[in-house]
Every structure is written in structure tokens, then in C-alpha cells.
Scaffold this motif. Structure first.
Motif, PDB file in Angstrom:
ATOM      1  N   TYR A   1      68.343 -22.697 -56.947  1.00 19.19           N
ATOM      2  CA  TYR A   1      67.592 -22.898 -55.697  1.00 19.19           C
ATOM      3  C   TYR A   1      67.518 -21.603 -54.895  1.00 19.19           C
ATOM      4  O   TYR A   1      68.529 -20.960 -54.630  1.00 19.19           O
ATOM      5  CB  TYR A   1      68.243 -23.987 -54.854  1.00 19.19           C
TER       6      TYR A   1
ATOM      7  N   THR B   1      62.514 -23.165 -56.375  1.00 20.86           N
ATOM      8  CA  THR B   1      63.521 -23.467 -57.391  1.00 20.86           C
ATOM      9  C   THR B   1      63.038 -23.047 -58.778  1.00 20.86           C
ATOM     10  O   THR B   1      61.857 -23.157 -59.093  1.00 20.86           O
ATOM     11  CB  THR B   1      63.834 -24.984 -57.395  1.00 20.86           C
TER      12      THR B   1
ATOM     13  N   GLU C   1      72.373 -25.056 -58.075  1.00 25.76           N
ATOM     14  CA  GLU C   1      72.411 -26.415 -57.542  1.00 25.76           C
ATOM     15  C   GLU C   1      73.068 -27.401 -58.504  1.00 25.76           C
ATOM     16  O   GLU C   1      73.820 -28.279 -58.094  1.00 25.76           O
ATOM     17  CB  GLU C   1      70.997 -26.906 -57.208  1.00 25.76           C
TER      18      GLU C   1
ATOM     19  N   ASN D   1      65.287 -28.396 -51.486  1.00 26.61           N
ATOM     20  CA  ASN D   1      66.660 -28.163 -51.046  1.00 26.61           C
ATOM     21  C   ASN D   1      67.496 -29.415 -51.343  1.00 26.61           C
ATOM     22  O   ASN D   1      67.043 -30.349 -51.987  1.00 26.61           O
ATOM     23  CB  ASN D   1      66.697 -27.805 -49.555  1.00 26.61           C
TER      24      ASN D   1
END
Length: 262
Positions: A132, A227, A90, A163
Motif C-alpha cells: 500500500y 496499491t 498490508e 487503505n
């Protein structure tokens, strides 16, 4: 306005009762009826699973599935740091002098994330990477390096989505969500493995039994997508050139290299 609506909806749904009901359902045999459609919707790679789809008694069992032996190649170079999970990268970046990391233009407090002043001091000016895991990913977590676990602690109790929408509009999920932190020492440097709980189901189960962990050894698993944040000390880690945000990575693949001792 969009941020307010998003947070309002999450607050309505993210409570102990809804979490308990969802967790209870996913661990019930009734949930098995959803396994075929879940595998299809999320394009689960069945060829690499240790069990066949029909062998899972509950949806939760599928969430925490194990893989066949040698399904992942673990880089064996002594100085490399591997991805502890199958994930999407991410964000990567530096930990500022203000004890923050900037993700999706939001400032996250490393001090709040770790909740420990002694541990925090080591990572100021260092590097971070956010990995993630979507519901489609393999949910088990492995050690990114070989070393000694010097400390492990839990913080938080409630979790928001992690997310892209959650990172952009949520209430600082990386530093406020339920999280389990493992600090590993290799030679004279430390790496913090921050396992962040996802919305509804906060379950992060540790599986290691020794204080020493080998690179690639399983150390925990998530009961749902979530995560992992890795924190590195200043000047002690260099990313591999191919590592960048939005890149897919598998457990065992190289994130970068630990620099030589001071």
C-alpha cells in the motif's frame, strides 16, 4: 452499520465529476499553493527528491516526483524479488484453491482481479503480497524482477479507497477498482504485477518502452496513493523472514526469493 455508512459516503464522493475536478485541480498551477503544507503534513523526505520543493509547478508534479540517482539500493542477487515501490506491506498469504486471497478477513477473487482465465490458472495455490502506497510515498513503480513482459492489460473504471478502511469495508477494491496488470516471465516462471487505482484519481501511467525490463527499472507511476499486488506461482516464491504485515519497505529492498526451476 459502520460498513454501510462508509460505503454510502464513498458512493456520494466517488464519481467521474469529482474525480475530474480533483485531477484538474492537482494539475493546475493554483494547486502549487498547497505544496509546502502537503510536504509538511505527509513528512515528505525532501533530501532524496531530484528537485527542490519550489521547483514543482503543481501538486501533481510533487505526487509523481522522481528521486536522486542512487537514492534506492537495488538488490542485485539474480534470484531475489524486490519491492517495486515504497510502501507498507498490508498483507501476505496464499492464493486458495477457490481462486481467492483473504485480506482483512475478506475474500477477494483472483479470477475477478485478473479477468483472464489463462493467466489465472498459473497462480492458483501460489503466493501474494499487497503493498500500500500512502499519499506520503514515492509514487513510481519499478520492476520487481528482470524478465520479459508477456502481457499487459487494463480492467475496471471506478476506484474505491485501498487503505485499511477501504480493504475492510469497501466493495472489494483490489478486484474491482481500475487496475493495470503486467505479467513478467523470468526463465520458466511468471509474476503478475497488479497496479490498483486509488479513489478519485485512476491514473496509472506506464513508462517502460521495451518488452524486457530489468530489476529496479521504472515501469509506471501512480498519480495518487494506491496499491500494488504481486502474484506468484505455486511453490515458486519464498518470502524473506523479515517480511510481515505492517512492515515499511522501500523500492529495491528484498521481498523474497524465486525458487529454482521445476
Amino acid at each position: 452499520m459502520q460498513k454501510w455508512v462508509y460505503r454510502f459516503f464513498i458512493e456520494l464522493t466517488n464519481h467521474r465529476l469529482s474525480s475530474m475536478l480533483l485531477k484538474k485541480f492537482s494539475q493546475s498551477r493554483v494547486s502549487a499553493i498547497l505544496i509546502p503544507s502537503y510536504a509538511k503534513i505527509y513528512n515528505i523526505n525532501q533530501a532524496e527528491m531530484e528537485k527542490s520543493l519550489t521547483d514543482f509547478a503543481t501538486l501533481h508534479d510533487l505526487f509523481v516526483r522522481q528521486l536522486k540517482l542512487n537514492s534506492r539500493h537495488i538488490d542485485s542477487n539474480e534470484n531475489t524479488v524486490i519491492s517495486p515501490v515504497d510502501a507498507v506491506i498490508e498483507e501476505t498469504g496464499m492464493i486458495t484453491a477457490n481462486k481467492e486471497m483473504i485480506v482483512k478477513n475478506k475474500h477477494y477473487s483472483i479470477q475477478e482481479m485478473l479477468g483472464d482465465e489463462n493467466s489465472l490458472a498459473k497462480y492458483i495455490g501460489g503466493t501474494f503480497v499487497i503493498l500500500y502506497l500512502s499519499p506520503s510515498h514515492y509514487h513510481r513503480i519499478h520492476s520487481p524482477i528482470s524478465g520479459v513482459i508477456t502481457k499487459q492489460w487494463d480492467l475496471g473504471w471506478k476506484s474505491y479507497p485501498v487503505n485499511r478502511l477501504g480493504l475492510k469495508y469497501g466493495k472489494d477494491p483490489l478486484s474491482k477498482n481500475y487496475r493495470k496488470i503486467t505479467e513478467i516471465r523470468v526463465n520458466d516462471t511468471y509474476v503478475a504485477v497488479v497496479k490498483v487505482g486509488a479513489m478519485f484519481i485512476n491514473s496509472i501511467e506506464t513508462t517502460h518502452t521495451s518488452d524486457f525490463v530489468k530489476k529496479g527499472e521504472e515501469i509506471a507511476y501512480f498519480s495518487f496513493g494506491s496499491t500494488v499486488v504481486l502474484l506468484f506461482e505455486k511453490d515458486r516464491f519464498t518470502f524473506s523472514p523479515e517480511i510481515s504485515p505492517s512492515t515499511n519497505i522501500k523500492m529495491g529492498e528484498v521481498l523474497g526469493t524465486l525458487n529454482k526451476e521445476r
